[in-house]
Design a protein around this motif. Sequence first.
Motif, short mmCIF file in Angstrom:
data_model
loop_
_atom_site.label_atom_id
_atom_site.label_comp_id
_atom_site.label_asym_id
_atom_site.label_seq_id
_atom_site.Cartn_x
_atom_site.Cartn_y
_atom_site.Cartn_z
N HIS A 114 -8.17 -12.00 -32.59
CA HIS A 114 -9.19 -12.98 -32.95
C HIS A 114 -9.60 -12.83 -34.42
O HIS A 114 -9.53 -11.74 -35.01
CB HIS A 114 -10.42 -12.81 -32.07
CG HIS A 114 -10.24 -13.37 -30.70
ND1 HIS A 114 -11.28 -13.88 -29.95
CD2 HIS A 114 -9.15 -13.51 -29.93
CE1 HIS A 114 -10.84 -14.32 -28.79
NE2 HIS A 114 -9.54 -14.09 -28.74
N GLY A 115 -10.03 -13.95 -35.00
CA GLY A 115 -10.63 -13.94 -36.33
C GLY A 115 -9.67 -13.81 -37.48
O GLY A 115 -10.10 -13.55 -38.61
N ARG A 116 -8.37 -14.02 -37.27
CA ARG A 116 -7.41 -13.89 -38.36
C ARG A 116 -7.42 -15.20 -39.17
O ARG A 116 -7.12 -16.27 -38.65
CB ARG A 116 -6.02 -13.59 -37.83
CG ARG A 116 -5.97 -12.33 -36.98
CD ARG A 116 -4.62 -12.09 -36.35
NE ARG A 116 -3.69 -11.50 -37.29
CZ ARG A 116 -3.58 -10.20 -37.51
NH1 ARG A 116 -4.37 -9.36 -36.88
NH2 ARG A 116 -2.70 -9.74 -38.36
N SER A 141 -16.36 -7.92 -45.18
CA SER A 141 -14.90 -7.92 -45.14
C SER A 141 -14.31 -7.81 -46.54
O SER A 141 -13.35 -7.06 -46.77
CB SER A 141 -14.41 -9.20 -44.45
OG SER A 141 -13.01 -9.30 -44.50
N ARG A 158 -12.28 0.91 -33.37
CA ARG A 158 -11.47 -0.28 -33.12
C ARG A 158 -10.01 0.12 -32.94
O ARG A 158 -9.49 0.97 -33.67
CB ARG A 158 -11.59 -1.26 -34.30
CG ARG A 158 -10.71 -2.50 -34.14
CD ARG A 158 -10.90 -3.46 -35.28
NE ARG A 158 -10.39 -2.96 -36.54
CZ ARG A 158 -9.11 -3.01 -36.91
NH1 ARG A 158 -8.21 -3.49 -36.09
NH2 ARG A 158 -8.75 -2.56 -38.09
N GLY A 201 -11.69 -17.34 -33.31
CA GLY A 201 -12.53 -16.30 -33.92
C GLY A 201 -13.96 -16.77 -34.05
O GLY A 201 -14.37 -17.77 -33.46
N GLN A 224 -10.94 -8.23 -32.93
CA GLN A 224 -9.82 -8.30 -33.86
C GLN A 224 -8.57 -7.63 -33.31
O GLN A 224 -7.45 -8.00 -33.68
CB GLN A 224 -10.21 -7.66 -35.19
CG GLN A 224 -11.29 -8.43 -35.93
CD GLN A 224 -11.66 -7.82 -37.27
OE1 GLN A 224 -10.92 -7.04 -37.84
NE2 GLN A 224 -12.83 -8.17 -37.78
N ARG A 232 -10.71 -11.33 -42.03
CA ARG A 232 -10.97 -11.15 -40.61
C ARG A 232 -12.42 -11.54 -40.36
O ARG A 232 -13.32 -11.04 -41.02
CB ARG A 232 -10.74 -9.70 -40.18
CG ARG A 232 -9.32 -9.19 -40.43
CD ARG A 232 -8.31 -9.85 -39.52
NE ARG A 232 -6.99 -9.29 -39.72
CZ ARG A 232 -6.06 -9.84 -40.50
NH1 ARG A 232 -6.35 -10.96 -41.17
NH2 ARG A 232 -4.87 -9.30 -40.63
N VAL A 263 -2.83 -4.40 -32.43
CA VAL A 263 -3.35 -5.77 -32.37
C VAL A 263 -2.40 -6.61 -31.53
O VAL A 263 -1.20 -6.69 -31.84
CB VAL A 263 -3.50 -6.37 -33.77
CG1 VAL A 263 -3.99 -7.81 -33.69
CG2 VAL A 263 -4.46 -5.53 -34.61
#
Length: 461
Positions: free
Chosen positions: A173-175, A54, A326, A16, A169, A164, A330
Amino acid sequence: MKIHLYQLTLVLDTPGGVSAPESRRTDSAHAPALPLARDAAGRPHVPATSLAGSLRAHAEKTTGGEAARLFGELRREPDHTVATASPVRILGTRTHLPEDTDTLRRTSTAIDRDRGAAAPATLRERECLPPGTTVTAWLRLDDAPGSGLLAAELEALLPSWPVRIGGAQSTGHGRARLTRVTRRVLDLATPQGRRAWLTRGGPALFEGGQVVFPGPVHPAPQHDAPLVFGAPFSFAINDALHIGSGCRIEGGHHATDRNEHLRDHLGRPLVPGTTWKGLLRSRCAFILRSLAEHAACATLTGCGACPVCAAFGHSAVPGVSEGGLRGRLVFLDSPVLQPDGTPAETVSRDHVALDRFTGGAAAGLLFTDEVVERGQVALTIFDEPSDPHADPLDPLLRDVLLLALYDLHTGALGIGGRTTRGYGTLNGTADTAAFLEQEVPTARERLGQALSALSEEVTGG
């Protein structure tokens, strides 16, 4: 007045980071199109604004829109605008990569909806922070004297925060997860509090705080949305699999270069979430258009109106969605493993192009692929809409996705490179095969009924 100082520790579970395309070096052909944001010292950096956005979004979902108490608001009245500052301030962040590791680079490309191959001029490269990266954030909260209500709200909010960081995402990504929170309270009505406030600064001001998370009164954070089909799918490689990394390994004297297989931060061969998402989106749209031309769009950017766009997301569409959407589905990365859980091994396969006139090997066109011949991959698909009050996933799209996965299981759909040359055929393992064989007939029937009704509605019949 009491000042609450919080130090948060976040750990990335998947690649991420926040991209800064405006900082791309134009004098280097090897610079990624989406480099990571960096601080003044050149270190990878997660801007405080990303975490603030976030956390505020989580507060709005959790408190039913009452986030203004903690994060301020900008409200438009008929004759004026009311602005309220946020009591919560994220003072800064610091990013620490795992020891002896560097940032990752991921390449991807769009799939042409008509040809089924890579679309021209869509190759892009993204720089990412590796899993295990730690992000430390420092927060300040000024609570009303003698109240403590805002501090209690913030501390109740943090444990359930599904962190996130950055973009991509919908491809996993970015979790990240919150692993530790400390709190230090400075009472400016006391000499000790004033002394600490006036003589210390920066991260040193947060030292000696009390640990408030993890703690016995807080539940373990639950970050993952529900799985679309209740469990991951497992597929075994039938012949050979090649997912290109965009890099070539030099073969040395009298040897050919080798097209390298994509690997994760642990060196394991990988099927990235971008590959799963692009392949299955393209197949879902193909299935719907095969049954009814108007049932799905065929554009790379998406139309913003069909079931595929609603599930997989789309770019901005004038008159429909100025900012795009988005995807709610996922797709996580899938390392290629052996049945015992160890990384799958790769081998080299030599190829040469044929001369169209002589029928023999063409001179100077020998090339080598790094491939995986034996191994298994687990496909994990979450349903994670951006709006917590969104309707459930469209049953029509769920059935179409089942058919796309069935095509993958039967070999009608290949994954990765060289699929027309015998690469990329997968077969579902026992549990996955049994589930698909059981569910697909019913999905076909429901899909036929839904499209018949849709066709009658469009034609007015």
